[in-house]
Design an enzyme around this catalytic site. Structure first.
Site, short mmCIF file in Angstrom:
data_model
loop_
_atom_site.label_atom_id
_atom_site.label_comp_id
_atom_site.label_asym_id
_atom_site.label_seq_id
_atom_site.Cartn_x
_atom_site.Cartn_y
_atom_site.Cartn_z
CE LYS A 168 22.37 -97.36 12.88
NZ LYS A 168 22.16 -97.86 13.70
CG HIS A 185 20.64 -101.18 17.14
ND1 HIS A 185 20.25 -99.78 18.01
CD2 HIS A 185 21.78 -100.43 16.23
CE1 HIS A 185 21.95 -99.03 17.92
NE2 HIS A 185 22.45 -99.44 16.79
CE LYS A 196 25.32 -102.28 19.06
NZ LYS A 196 25.30 -102.23 17.60
CG ASP A 217 24.76 -100.93 13.89
OD1 ASP A 217 24.73 -101.07 15.26
OD2 ASP A 217 24.19 -100.10 13.36
NE ARG A 275 29.59 -93.29 14.94
CZ ARG A 275 29.22 -94.44 15.24
NH1 ARG A 275 29.22 -95.50 14.93
NH2 ARG A 275 27.97 -94.35 16.34
#
Length: 531
Positions: A199, A218, A240, A255, A321
């Protein structure tokens, strides 16, 4: 791969390093991770790691150096906090001293699949597993000879074991994520959560690309068999990743993307999927990635004897994750570049149960909803939340947007007009009432809606304008019950529906006041209206 003695590292002021591991391959990094006891090798091949205290991003610990030059473009806010050059230099000097006699791992990679807008990134870490994360998440250079002369445009220095001294360093805690655009350096310390690496560079791209007329986004993106491209915007929990990973369509990325004059391109080379309660039935492709060599599983439960993982176990965090290269997926755009989008879909989880499952947006409404970035939080998704709470994140990614949201929205509006892009709002949340009363739209219904959009089934359908939000609700979608399309029809108490809808509209307007003085009047017309 070996470089000359400390080659390239001295430019960062690092001296007397014990050893530099240059661009190790995935198998080599596996060996180092296991040797250093940084993670466990799981059944079928993924590496399982723990991130300790930080199991997610630390937004309150992110800063941008106020250098007086680049910082003039920064939209200073709770997401973009200032730190002085003096504090940065003092902290950097201590980092230089800290790394003496230590081993480091270096990955030299790219951000941005489109060569014209590509950023060369050097990631320096003190752990092997974070080096593997960088190798997974960014775009790899396949020609290793090129790496001999690699000169980074930006460098990330990731040191989980180094802690700031808040009173001395001007930070809010021992954790820090500091971006210095003048020095082209990112400093990360006091956290093992690997998402900070990815990020931070996305934040850098959100500064650089729009200044070149490229919209940084994004969002996820996929491509149909006819070459049609769709963008999916949405905050966590809106679907998403699930909806863009479609067996009938090739994935560009899940992403981060850029939109240039000629293409949509992936900024990354990998995926960082949330995997809590992931099932083989609902998301087979992502599920298979959790069982592959090269995948990193963060904070996923593992039986230390059998080495089998349990994706349903949230004892460490809900934010489990999986980091894996996009090539782990079977249906992708291999070069990460696709054409101009035909459709833009804004996904929201409306826990109030008042938004329709799908609505068409005109350009002004699209820009308004893009700046708003709405979803809702409910009990179980955010600590202390017992009732639905409207949440707004500008451009569907406020923590990573450096410029004012209107800057990104203006570029979006220009591209929508130039390419005649269709824009949609899709609610993956509740129908029939608010949280506790209503039920979530089934994934089958949502997938049917997405299919109707992508196959142009709504081109000749009658639409009716919503009296409050003004967007356009289709009167019919084949194979779907007509009563779910207009949410008012699904409520037994119509007066309560009207009241709840109005309250949500007020929340939208209250949130938008912070942007009103910097956006065009046309965008304001895209918001809710009151008679």
């Amino acid at each position: 791969m070996k470089k000359t003695e400390h080659g390239g590292i001295e430019s960062h002021g690092f001296k007397n390093l014990k050893r530099i591991h240059w661009n190790l391959s995935t198998p080599e990094l596996y060996e180092e991770i296991i040797k250093r006891q940084e993670g466990l090798l799981a059944h079928l091949g993924p590496i399982v790691v723990r991130t300790g205290h930080h199991t997610g991003r630390s937004p309150n610990d992110k800063f941008i150096v106020d250098d007086g030059v680049y910082s003039a473009d920064v939209n200073w806010s709770k997401d973009n906090k200032k730190i002085s050059k003096e504090h940065f230099e003092r902290l950097y000097s201590r980092i230089q001293a800290y790394l003496q006699t230590k081993e480091v791992f270096v990955q030299e990679v790219y951000a941005g699949a489109e060569p014209e807008y590509r950023l060369k990134v050097r990631v320096i870490t003190e752990t092997a597993w974070h080096s593997l994360f960088a190798r997974n998440m960014f775009i790899r250079e396949l020609n290793r000879d090129i790496l001999k002369d690699f000169e980074p445009d930006f460098t990330v220095i990731n040191l989980p074991r180094f802690h700031a001294i808040p009173e001395q360093d001007g930070t809010n805690s021992e954790t820090f994520i500091i971006l210095n655009f003048e020095k082209r350096v990112v400093l990360i310390g006091g956290t093992s959560y690997a998402g900070e690496i990815k990020k931070s560079i996305f934040t850098v791209m959100n500064y650089l690309l729009p200044k070149k007329g490229v919209l940084s986004m994004h969002c996820s993106a996929n491509v149909g068999k006819k070459g049609d491209v769709t963008l999916f915007f949405g905050l966590s929990g809106t679907g998403k990743t699930t909806l863009s990973t479609d067996p009938e369509r090739a994935l560009v990325g899940d992403d981060e993307h850029g939109w240039s004059d000629n293409s949509i391109f992936n900024i990354e080379g990998g995926c960082y999927a949330k995997v809590i309660k992931l099932s083989k039935e609902s998301e087979p492709d992502i599920y298979e990635c959790t069982r592959k060599f090269g995948t990193i599983l963060e904070n996923v439960a593992i039986d230390v004897i059998t080495r089998r993982i349990d994706l349903n176990d949230d004892s460490l965090t809900e934010n489990t994750r999986a980091s894996y290269p996009i090539t782990h997926l079977p249906n992708i755009i291999s070069n990460g570049i696709a054409g101009i989008p035909s459709n833009i879909i804004f996904l929201t989880y409306d826990a109030f149960g008042v938004l329709p499952p799908v609505a068409r947006l005109d350009k002004n409404q699209a820009m308004y909803h893009f700046i708003s970035g709405y979803t809702a939080r409910v009990a179980g998704t955010e600590k202390g939340v017992k009732e639905p709470k409207a949440v707004f994140s500008a451009c569907f990614g406020a923590p990573f947007m450096v410029h004012h949201p209107s800057f990104y929205a203006k570029i979006l509006g220009e591209k929508i007009s130039k390419h005649n892009v269709n824009c949609w709002l899709v609610n993956t949340g509740l129908t029939g009432g608010p949280y506790g009363v209503g039920k979530r739209f089934s994934i089958e219904y949502t997938r049917r809606i997405i299919k109707a959009i992508l196959e142009n089934e709504l081109d000749n359908v009658q639409f009716n304008a919503d009296k409050v939000f003004g967007f356009y609700i289709p009167s019919i979608i084949p194979d779907l019950p007509a009563e779910i399309l207009n949410p008012r029809n699904s409520w037994s108490e119509k007066d309560k529906y009207d009241e709840t809808l109005r309250k949500l509209a007020v929340s939208f307007n209250d949130n938008f006041k912070q942007y009103a003085d910097k956006v065009d009047a046309e965008i304001l017309k895209g918001g809710p209206r009151f008679s």
